[in-house]
Design a protein around this motif. Structure first.
Motif, PDB file in Angstrom:
ATOM      1  N   HIS A  80      35.554  35.186  32.334  1.00  0.00           N
ATOM      2  CA  HIS A  80      36.727  34.728  33.071  1.00  0.00           C
ATOM      3  C   HIS A  80      36.534  35.178  34.514  1.00  0.00           C
ATOM      4  O   HIS A  80      35.459  35.700  34.852  1.00  0.00           O
ATOM      5  CB  HIS A  80      38.019  35.255  32.461  1.00  0.00           C
ATOM      6  CG  HIS A  80      38.151  36.750  32.431  1.00  0.00           C
ATOM      7  ND1 HIS A  80      37.128  37.596  32.080  1.00  0.00           N
ATOM      8  CD2 HIS A  80      39.204  37.571  32.720  1.00  0.00           C
ATOM      9  CE1 HIS A  80      37.552  38.855  32.152  1.00  0.00           C
ATOM     10  NE2 HIS A  80      38.793  38.861  32.536  1.00  0.00           N
ATOM     11  N   HIS A  82      38.486  37.327  36.483  1.00  0.00           N
ATOM     12  CA  HIS A  82      39.034  38.564  37.034  1.00  0.00           C
ATOM     13  C   HIS A  82      37.952  39.240  37.875  1.00  0.00           C
ATOM     14  O   HIS A  82      36.758  39.061  37.649  1.00  0.00           O
ATOM     15  CB  HIS A  82      39.532  39.482  35.913  1.00  0.00           C
ATOM     16  CG  HIS A  82      40.837  39.024  35.317  1.00  0.00           C
ATOM     17  ND1 HIS A  82      41.340  39.490  34.127  1.00  0.00           N
ATOM     18  CD2 HIS A  82      41.748  38.109  35.781  1.00  0.00           C
ATOM     19  CE1 HIS A  82      42.507  38.903  33.869  1.00  0.00           C
ATOM     20  NE2 HIS A  82      42.763  38.065  34.853  1.00  0.00           N
ATOM     21  N   HIS A  85      34.633  40.654  36.939  1.00  0.00           N
ATOM     22  CA  HIS A  85      33.659  39.755  36.303  1.00  0.00           C
ATOM     23  C   HIS A  85      33.112  38.711  37.274  1.00  0.00           C
ATOM     24  O   HIS A  85      32.203  37.968  36.936  1.00  0.00           O
ATOM     25  CB  HIS A  85      34.300  39.055  35.097  1.00  0.00           C
ATOM     26  CG  HIS A  85      34.746  40.039  34.053  1.00  0.00           C
ATOM     27  ND1 HIS A  85      34.027  40.316  32.920  1.00  0.00           N
ATOM     28  CD2 HIS A  85      35.828  40.860  34.023  1.00  0.00           C
ATOM     29  CE1 HIS A  85      34.647  41.264  32.217  1.00  0.00           C
ATOM     30  NE2 HIS A  85      35.746  41.601  32.865  1.00  0.00           N
ATOM     31  N   HIS A 165      43.613  37.258  26.233  1.00  0.00           N
ATOM     32  CA  HIS A 165      43.500  38.061  27.452  1.00  0.00           C
ATOM     33  C   HIS A 165      44.421  37.422  28.490  1.00  0.00           C
ATOM     34  O   HIS A 165      44.542  36.192  28.512  1.00  0.00           O
ATOM     35  CB  HIS A 165      42.041  38.051  27.933  1.00  0.00           C
ATOM     36  CG  HIS A 165      41.769  39.010  29.047  1.00  0.00           C
ATOM     37  ND1 HIS A 165      41.804  40.376  28.870  1.00  0.00           N
ATOM     38  CD2 HIS A 165      41.460  38.810  30.353  1.00  0.00           C
ATOM     39  CE1 HIS A 165      41.510  40.969  30.030  1.00  0.00           C
ATOM     40  NE2 HIS A 165      41.311  40.041  30.936  1.00  0.00           N
ATOM     41  N   ASP A 186      36.834  39.722  27.948  1.00  0.00           N
ATOM     42  CA  ASP A 186      37.836  40.738  27.720  1.00  0.00           C
ATOM     43  C   ASP A 186      38.746  40.232  26.593  1.00  0.00           C
ATOM     44  O   ASP A 186      39.200  39.095  26.640  1.00  0.00           O
ATOM     45  CB  ASP A 186      38.638  40.952  28.982  1.00  0.00           C
ATOM     46  CG  ASP A 186      37.803  41.590  30.089  1.00  0.00           C
ATOM     47  OD1 ASP A 186      36.563  41.493  30.075  1.00  0.00           O
ATOM     48  OD2 ASP A 186      38.384  42.169  31.007  1.00  0.00           O
TER      49      ASP A 186
HETATM   50 ZN   LIG Z   1      40.065  40.507  32.574  1.00  0.00          ZN
END
Ligand SMILES: [Zn+2]
Ligand SMILES: [Zn+2]
Length: 284
Positions: A80, A82, A85, A165, A186
């Motif tokens: 994803h 975030h 990442h 998540h 996650d």
């Molecule tokens: Zn995350």
């Protein structure tokens, strides 16, 4: 399956950890043994180089690839977007090298937006000084829907599933040469029945790389934050009949002493359980 320092070899799948932290990087002497870079895992299927997540660990990986790899074609699969990442992506050296192709994949963004939009936002005023148009590599963006199966390279199959998540995330199962690795971060596994698509990705995998940000004792204060405990990881690995479990996406609050105690407890709960550290390599 060999650990640490084995050369990239004829084994079907080779895994190397370049960043093992979740949330935010945490360099310094108290985290030196396990490492402070955020999520980035290199998974080689034969000669094919697949990269999972672009946390700050992708910077040293990119430097190594530019120096040492004959490949000029890289795929980056994001769990994803975030920041732990994606935030390292603008520091991935192949992006600044001519005649390279970098493909960036994400499975959790559509229909709200796409991966190109997300990277453009990251690399724009006021967050970053250089825009996508300044990169020398050919950059390609590939959106898919978590749940689809992808065939990014000959002989490589990626099965995917949506993970629980905030904002969504994508879990991957990498299959190559009759072996499989599940990359699951996650993810908030929770204490109820294990989500069937999650279990399917993990089923009989030779290796599960799992978000184990917390301990069971820390979980109650973090319900809804989108992460799991190492104990929940053990439960998942046992339910899936998987080979080895590797704990990953460590809390930045867990120093080396804490990580050592988690490693001891996890190995006692499920013998052979590993704790990811920067530079660790696993041959499957
Ligand atoms: Zn995350
Ligand atoms: Zn994360």
């Amino acid at each position: 399956m060999a650990l640490n320092g084995a050369a990239i070899s004829a084994t079907p799948i080779s895994v190397r950890f370049w960043g093992v932290r979740g949330s935010v990087s945490c360099p310094g002497p108290s985290t030196a043994n396990y490492g402070g870079n955020t999520s980035c895992v290199e998974i080689r299927c034969g000669q094919h180089i697949l990269i999972f997540d672009a946390g700050t660990g992708i910077r040293p990986l990119g430097n190594a690839l530019v120096k040492l790899s004959p490949s000029t074609d890289f795929d980056v699969f994001l769990s994803h977007c975030h920041i732990d990442h994606l935030g390292g992506l603008p520091f991935f050296a192949p992006l600044f090298t001519s005649n390279q192709v970098v493909r960036v994949w994400a499975g959790n963004l559509q229909p709200v937006c796409g991966i190109e939009d997300a990277v453009r936002k990251l690399m724009s005023f006021p967050h970053f000084p250089i825009q996508l148009e300044s990169l020398k590599a050919k950059v390609e963006f590939r959106d898919f829907r978590a749940g689809e199966t992808i065939h990014p390279r000959p002989g490589v199959t990626l099965r995917t599933a949506p993970l629980k998540h905030p904002g969504g995330a994508t879990g991957y199962r990498i299959e190559y040469g009759n072996q499989s690795v599940a990359y699951l971060t996650d993810i908030e596994i929770g204490d109820g029945p294990i989500d069937p698509p999650l279990l399917e990705l993990a089923k009989d995998a030779a290796l599960i790389i799992l978000d184990a940000t917390y301990t069971d004792e820390e979980l109650p204060a973090h319900i809804g934050w989108g992460h799991s405990s190492w104990q929940q990881g053990v439960r998942l690995a046992n339910a899936a009949g998987a080979g080895r479990l590797c704990l990953f996406h460590h809390s930045p609050e867990h120093d080396d002493t804490t990580m050592d105690s988690i490693k001891t407890a996890a190995d006692a709960a499920r013998p052979g359980t590993m704790v990811a550290s920067e530079g660790m390599q696993i041959e499957i």
